[in-house]
Design a protein around this motif. Structure first.
Motif, PDB file in Angstrom:
ATOM      1  N   GLY A 245       0.801  -1.215   0.000  1.00  0.00           N
ATOM      2  CA  GLY A 245       0.000   0.000   0.000  1.00  0.00           C
ATOM      3  C   GLY A 245       0.835   1.267   0.000  1.00  0.00           C
ATOM      4  N   SER A 246       2.108   1.145  -0.366  1.00  0.00           N
ATOM      5  CA  SER A 246       2.985   2.319  -0.394  1.00  0.00           C
ATOM      6  C   SER A 246       3.162   2.877  -1.804  1.00  0.00           C
ATOM      7  CB  SER A 246       4.354   1.962   0.194  1.00  0.00           C
ATOM      8  OG  SER A 246       4.991   0.956  -0.574  1.00  0.00           O
ATOM      9  N   ILE A 247       2.614   2.189  -2.803  1.00  0.00           N
ATOM     10  CA  ILE A 247       2.708   2.658  -4.187  1.00  0.00           C
ATOM     11  C   ILE A 247       1.338   2.534  -4.846  1.00  0.00           C
ATOM     12  CG2 ILE A 247       3.664   2.192  -6.479  1.00  0.00           C
ATOM     13  CD1 ILE A 247       6.222   1.307  -5.209  1.00  0.00           C
ATOM     14  N   TYR A 248       0.917   3.622  -5.505  1.00  0.00           N
ATOM     15  CA  TYR A 248      -0.299   3.625  -6.308  1.00  0.00           C
ATOM     16  C   TYR A 248       0.109   3.858  -7.763  1.00  0.00           C
ATOM     17  CZ  TYR A 248      -2.071   4.822  -1.631  1.00  0.00           C
ATOM     18  OH  TYR A 248      -2.331   4.853  -0.283  1.00  0.00           O
ATOM     19  N   PRO A 249       0.263   2.803  -8.564  1.00  0.00           N
ATOM     20  CA  PRO A 249       0.680   2.974  -9.960  1.00  0.00           C
ATOM     21  C   PRO A 249      -0.345   3.764 -10.770  1.00  0.00           C
ATOM     22  CG  PRO A 249       0.908   0.685  -9.240  1.00  0.00           C
ATOM     23  CD  PRO A 249       0.101   1.396  -8.204  1.00  0.00           C
ATOM     24  N   VAL A 250       0.141   4.594 -11.675  1.00  0.00           N
ATOM     25  CA  VAL A 250      -0.719   5.442 -12.506  1.00  0.00           C
ATOM     26  C   VAL A 250      -0.430   5.141 -13.974  1.00  0.00           C
ATOM     27  CG1 VAL A 250      -1.413   7.802 -13.056  1.00  0.00           C
ATOM     28  CG2 VAL A 250      -0.655   7.240 -10.730  1.00  0.00           C
ATOM     29  N   TYR A 251      -1.506   4.925 -14.762  1.00  0.00           N
ATOM     30  CA  TYR A 251      -1.371   4.523 -16.162  1.00  0.00           C
ATOM     31  C   TYR A 251      -2.161   5.461 -17.068  1.00  0.00           C
ATOM     32  CZ  TYR A 251       0.372   0.222 -14.127  1.00  0.00           C
ATOM     33  OH  TYR A 251       1.112  -0.688 -13.402  1.00  0.00           O
ATOM     34  N   ALA A 252      -1.514   5.963 -18.087  1.00  0.00           N
ATOM     35  CA  ALA A 252      -2.198   6.714 -19.135  1.00  0.00           C
ATOM     36  C   ALA A 252      -2.737   5.719 -20.154  1.00  0.00           C
ATOM     37  CB  ALA A 252      -1.231   7.678 -19.809  1.00  0.00           C
ATOM     38  N   CYS A 253      -3.924   5.990 -20.678  1.00  0.00           N
ATOM     39  CA  CYS A 253      -4.506   5.083 -21.668  1.00  0.00           C
ATOM     40  C   CYS A 253      -5.694   5.760 -22.335  1.00  0.00           C
ATOM     41  CB  CYS A 253      -4.939   3.761 -21.032  1.00  0.00           C
ATOM     42  SG  CYS A 253      -6.203   3.950 -19.756  1.00  0.00           S
ATOM     43  N   SER A 254      -6.298   5.051 -23.254  1.00  0.00           N
ATOM     44  CA  SER A 254      -7.529   5.507 -23.896  1.00  0.00           C
ATOM     45  C   SER A 254      -8.454   4.314 -24.050  1.00  0.00           C
ATOM     46  CB  SER A 254      -7.249   6.128 -25.266  1.00  0.00           C
ATOM     47  OG  SER A 254      -8.473   6.364 -25.951  1.00  0.00           O
ATOM     48  N   GLY A 255      -9.539   4.314 -23.294  1.00  0.00           N
ATOM     49  CA  GLY A 255     -10.498   3.227 -23.423  1.00  0.00           C
ATOM     50  C   GLY A 255     -11.230   3.280 -24.746  1.00  0.00           C
ATOM     51  N   GLN A 256     -11.384   4.477 -25.293  1.00  0.00           N
ATOM     52  CA  GLN A 256     -12.155   4.636 -26.518  1.00  0.00           C
ATOM     53  C   GLN A 256     -11.498   3.925 -27.697  1.00  0.00           C
ATOM     54  OE1 GLN A 256     -15.011   6.194 -26.192  1.00  0.00           O
ATOM     55  NE2 GLN A 256     -15.712   6.246 -28.315  1.00  0.00           N
ATOM     56  N   ASN A 257     -10.147   4.008 -27.778  1.00  0.00           N
ATOM     57  CA  ASN A 257      -9.472   3.343 -28.904  1.00  0.00           C
ATOM     58  C   ASN A 257      -8.519   2.243 -28.449  1.00  0.00           C
ATOM     59  OD1 ASN A 257      -7.157   4.659 -27.983  1.00  0.00           O
ATOM     60  ND2 ASN A 257      -7.287   6.305 -29.505  1.00  0.00           N
ATOM     61  N   THR A 258      -8.569   1.883 -27.172  1.00  0.00           N
ATOM     62  CA  THR A 258      -7.830   0.771 -26.537  1.00  0.00           C
ATOM     63  C   THR A 258      -6.333   1.015 -26.405  1.00  0.00           C
ATOM     64  OG1 THR A 258      -7.326  -0.611 -28.486  1.00  0.00           O
ATOM     65  CG2 THR A 258      -9.533  -0.844 -27.514  1.00  0.00           C
ATOM     66  N   GLU A 259      -5.843   2.194 -26.733  1.00  0.00           N
ATOM     67  CA  GLU A 259      -4.396   2.438 -26.660  1.00  0.00           C
ATOM     68  C   GLU A 259      -3.919   2.474 -25.209  1.00  0.00           C
ATOM     69  OE1 GLU A 259      -3.491   5.960 -28.843  1.00  0.00           O
ATOM     70  OE2 GLU A 259      -4.054   5.099 -30.782  1.00  0.00           O
ATOM     71  N   GLY A 260      -2.837   1.752 -24.927  1.00  0.00           N
ATOM     72  CA  GLY A 260      -2.261   1.696 -23.591  1.00  0.00           C
ATOM     73  C   GLY A 260      -2.975   0.737 -22.653  1.00  0.00           C
ATOM     74  N   VAL A 261      -4.112   0.208 -23.083  1.00  0.00           N
ATOM     75  CA  VAL A 261      -4.891  -0.682 -22.208  1.00  0.00           C
ATOM     76  C   VAL A 261      -4.165  -2.004 -22.004  1.00  0.00           C
ATOM     77  CG1 VAL A 261      -7.102  -1.891 -21.948  1.00  0.00           C
ATOM     78  CG2 VAL A 261      -7.051   0.446 -22.844  1.00  0.00           C
ATOM     79  N   ASP A 262      -3.404  -2.444 -23.007  1.00  0.00           N
ATOM     80  CA  ASP A 262      -2.654  -3.694 -22.850  1.00  0.00           C
ATOM     81  C   ASP A 262      -1.599  -3.568 -21.751  1.00  0.00           C
ATOM     82  OD1 ASP A 262      -1.382  -1.799 -24.513  1.00  0.00           O
ATOM     83  OD2 ASP A 262      -0.087  -3.334 -25.390  1.00  0.00           O
ATOM     84  N   LEU A 263      -0.983  -2.410 -21.630  1.00  0.00           N
ATOM     85  CA  LEU A 263       0.034  -2.214 -20.593  1.00  0.00           C
ATOM     86  C   LEU A 263      -0.616  -2.191 -19.205  1.00  0.00           C
ATOM     87  CD1 LEU A 263       2.122   0.569 -22.379  1.00  0.00           C
ATOM     88  CD2 LEU A 263       2.553  -1.890 -22.329  1.00  0.00           C
ATOM     89  N   LEU A 264      -1.796  -1.599 -19.121  1.00  0.00           N
ATOM     90  CA  LEU A 264      -2.535  -1.602 -17.860  1.00  0.00           C
ATOM     91  C   LEU A 264      -2.911  -3.030 -17.472  1.00  0.00           C
ATOM     92  CD1 LEU A 264      -4.134  -0.256 -15.550  1.00  0.00           C
ATOM     93  CD2 LEU A 264      -6.023   0.071 -17.182  1.00  0.00           C
ATOM     94  N   LEU A 265      -3.422  -3.795 -18.431  1.00  0.00           N
ATOM     95  CA  LEU A 265      -3.799  -5.176 -18.145  1.00  0.00           C
ATOM     96  C   LEU A 265      -2.596  -6.021 -17.750  1.00  0.00           C
ATOM     97  CD1 LEU A 265      -6.500  -6.318 -20.731  1.00  0.00           C
ATOM     98  CD2 LEU A 265      -6.636  -6.394 -18.248  1.00  0.00           C
TER      99      LEU A 265
END
Length: 676
Positions: A245-265
């Motif tokens: 609970g000492s790190i909250y990772p933050v991810y940029a992405c776009s759900g509308q066109n799925t970009e970056g969603v693979d890295l989040l998953l």
């Protein structure tokens, strides 16, 4: 979908402010994981998660939905919860079934109030926290502004993992600090590009490295010495920080066109903690019922998260709350509205059991030989009450039965058949919540209602001691009716006291109960406005009777006459219910809320710092008649951050203007009832 061991299951609750893109992001995850055939769009009403007809009509999530996918050797159960305040009960259900909470923000937006509440819910359950900043590709949406907001709230715990690569105001790719690789997306597929060298990217990369290093002493030493980390070291540090609970990772992405969603998953499946046994060892099956749905085709559907053992079709289901067992219906896996029979729900996983009549949300399905009770769900208290007025006379029973079913689905609702005001009162978390209830009563149970401000349960009393005669005499041929009483009325501390001081048999004892019954009937209906009377003592002290014409009915009628004769001279008054209000509000809103309480004729009794930072607590005494829209006003003034509770304290004299209004409204109701 195959069965997965507990270590390879990830339960992820999606939460955050309404309209930030939670459902769109969930649809993107399902689509790129081949768990759905098409990329669902909220605006098109074809999403996996928003499958309820009411959600399609409103184009917004109003209930929790579950859908699994497979990624990186793990099964990821997504629990998509609504973002509107009125459906906070669904968020509580989602978080109870999860080990991680993915808080979704839209690039460029402020840190929303629902984001605050989602984070509090995650912290209360010790869930791991991830942030997804979506809509990065949209015009005038700034990821870096959103990250700054998150960083300002969570300081060094906020860790940028994936950030957008910018060309002016246009996103051209995504830089992944964990792998050290940047990608652009062509037809939804990642293509490696040179890692950007901008000052902004380098600054965030240093923040990433420092945050990850803080999770491990060896990594911190290596960081201070200026050495580079291997991808394995970064992954290990990030995993440890997320778990602690000492790190909250933050991810940029776009759900509308799925970009970056693979890295989040990739990181949700790899870094998010696996389910635990919640401290229960070697006791067979234990599962928490975290949601209930009344399906029109399948019947009652109970959603379970299995903590230990496995729930198998055909086995008896023992309810730890009731101490009873019942036969299970089907055991099924769900993906939104889709259902599939499965042989079992294994430890750590989520599934549904049908037709369990005794199980409620929050109940534990356990082993009868060694029963356990798992932690339940803390639902927000209903704060807005409205009276349900049926459009077709005689359909009140439909409302009652329908509400019983809806409360099974949503325990944050309350329902009461108020015998005193003769109203059916529905209570929920806000206007939209109750509007959805009204819509579901129509579509699911075929009863149409209108919502109105409920009547207040006033009381009546007297302030003077008065004594009068009441005589009932009727002669119309044959046996007549004769009853004659003298009664003294006076104020007292109890609701109603009947006593007698009859000397010499002027009123025979066998008629005392009839006199008391007649008075109780009068007291129940009041004198001024039809509300029950309290604080009234009636003493029968004299009277007369007729050896032939007297009867219980006659003396009961005489008591009615005496009551009507006496009340105008006894200084009758109307009492209004007073409640104790405890409101927790942001410090900046103190003046506005105190002013609002004063306008409602409330009296502030005390104030001080609340347990939460930058929040104050106000205690006040308020007339309940003035609190009908306080929930809406508080939400408006505090932007949803404030909350409150009100408990009945006592009755006290209503001001003259209020009494006059109550009497006039009662007269109008009587007139309307007579016309009907």
């Amino acid at each position: 979908m195959k069965s997965y061991p507990m270590d390879n299951i990830r339960n992820i609750a999606l939460a955050g402010h309404g309209g930030r893109g939670k459902t769109t992001l969930a649809e993107a995850m399902l689509y790129i994981a081949n768990a759905s055939e098409r990329l669902g769009r909220v605006g098109d009403g074809n999403t996996v998660m928003d499958y309820d007809p009411e959600e399609k009509r409103r184009l917004a999530s109003i209930s929790l939905a579950v859908a699994p996918l497979e990624w990186g050797g793990s099964k990821v159960n997504l629990l998509d919860s609504p973002g509107m305040f009125d459906f906070a009960g669904e968020v509580a259900q989602a978080v109870r079934a999860s080990e991680s909470v993915l808080i979704v923000e839209a690039a460029g937006d402020d840190y929303g109030v629902s984001t605050e509440k989602a984070f509090k819910a995650a912290a209360a359950r010790d869930c791991a926290v991830f942030f997804a900043v979506t809509k990065c590709d949209m015009e005038h949406h700034d990821f870096f502004k959103s990250f700054s907001e998150i960083r300002a709230r969570h300081e060094t715990k906020a860790c940028p993992v994936v950030v957008p690569v910018m060309d002016g105001d246009v996103v051209t790719g995504y830089a992944d600090f964990l792998s050290g690789v940047a990608y652009k997306y062509e037809k939804g597929k990642p293509v490696e590009i040179p890692f950007p060298e901008s000052d902004q990217i380098e600054e965030l990369r240093e923040v990433f490295k420092e945050t990850v290093a803080s999770a491990d002493d060896d990594l911190m030493e290596k960081y201070f010495e200026g050495e580079d980390f291997t991808p394995e070291e970064l992954t290990a540090g990030l995993t440890a920080g997320v778990a602690a609970g000492s790190i909250y990772p933050v991810y940029a992405c776009s759900g509308q066109n799925t970009e970056g969603v693979d890295l989040l998953l990739r990181d949700l499946s790899a870094l998010a903690p696996a389910p635990s046994n919640e401290g229960i060892e070697d006791s067979g099956v234990n599962a928490i019922c975290f949601k209930t749905i009344a399906d029109p085709f399948v019947g009652k559907m109970s959603f379970f998260k299995v903590v230990t053992g496995a729930v198998t079709a055909g086995e008896p289901a023992y309810n730890a709350r009731t101490g009873e067992s019942e036969r299970m219906g089907k055991v099924i896996a769900v993906k939104g509205a889709k259902q599939e029979d499965v042989p079992a729900i294994t430890a750590g996983d989520i599934g549904v059991i049908t037709k369990l009549s005794s199980f409620k949300t929050g109940d534990t399905l356990s082993n009868a030989k060694n029963p356990q009770s798992l932690a339940g769900i803390a639902f927000p208290a209903a704060c807005l009450s409205m009276a349900a007025k049926v459009r077709k006379k005689g359909e009140e029973e439909k409302v009652s039965s329908g509400m019983a079913r809806l409360i099974e689905e949503d325990p944050s609702l309350r329902f009461e058949n108020n015998r005193e005001t003769h109203e059916q009162v529905i209570s929920g978390l806000g206007d939209q919540h109750l509007d959805v209830v009204a819509s579901k009563l129509k579509t699911k149970f075929g009863v149409e209602i209108d919502l109105a401000v409920p009547r207040v349960a006033y009381r009546e009393t007297i302030r003077k001691k008065v004594e009068k005669q009441g005589k009932h005499k009727k002669q119309s041929g044959g046996s007549g009716q004769y009853g004659d009483v003298y009664i003294r009325f006076e104020p007292c501390e109890e609701d109603f006291i009947f006593d007698e001081e009859v000397v010499g048999g002027t009123v025979p004892k066998q008629y005392f109960p009839a006199v008391e019954k007649g008075l109780r009937e009068c007291v129940a209906k009041g004198f001024l406005a039809g509300y029950p009377m309290v604080g009234l003592k009636a003493v029968l002290y004299f009277g007369s009777y007729h050896s032939v014409d007297s009867s219980e009915i006659a003396f009961k009628a005489a008591a009615h006459v005496c009551f009507r004769n006496t009340m105008p001279e006894a200084a009758p008054t109307i009492l209004e219910p007073i409640g104790t209000l405890v409101a927790v509000i942001p410090t900046d809103n103190m003046g506005d809320i105190m002013g609002d309480i004063t306008k409602r004729r409330g009296r502030v009794m005390g104030m001080g710092a609340a347990e939460e930072p930058q929040m104050q607590q106000i205690e006040a005494e308020v007339p309940l008649a003035e609190m009908g829209d306080f929930a809406t006003a508080l939400r408006s003034v505090t932007a949803g951050r404030g909350y409150f509770s009100v408990e009945f304290a006592r009755y006290e004299d209503a001001p003259a203007m209020v009494q006059q209004k109550v009497i006039e409204e009662a007269a109008k109701r009587r007139e309307a009832e007579e016309k009907e």
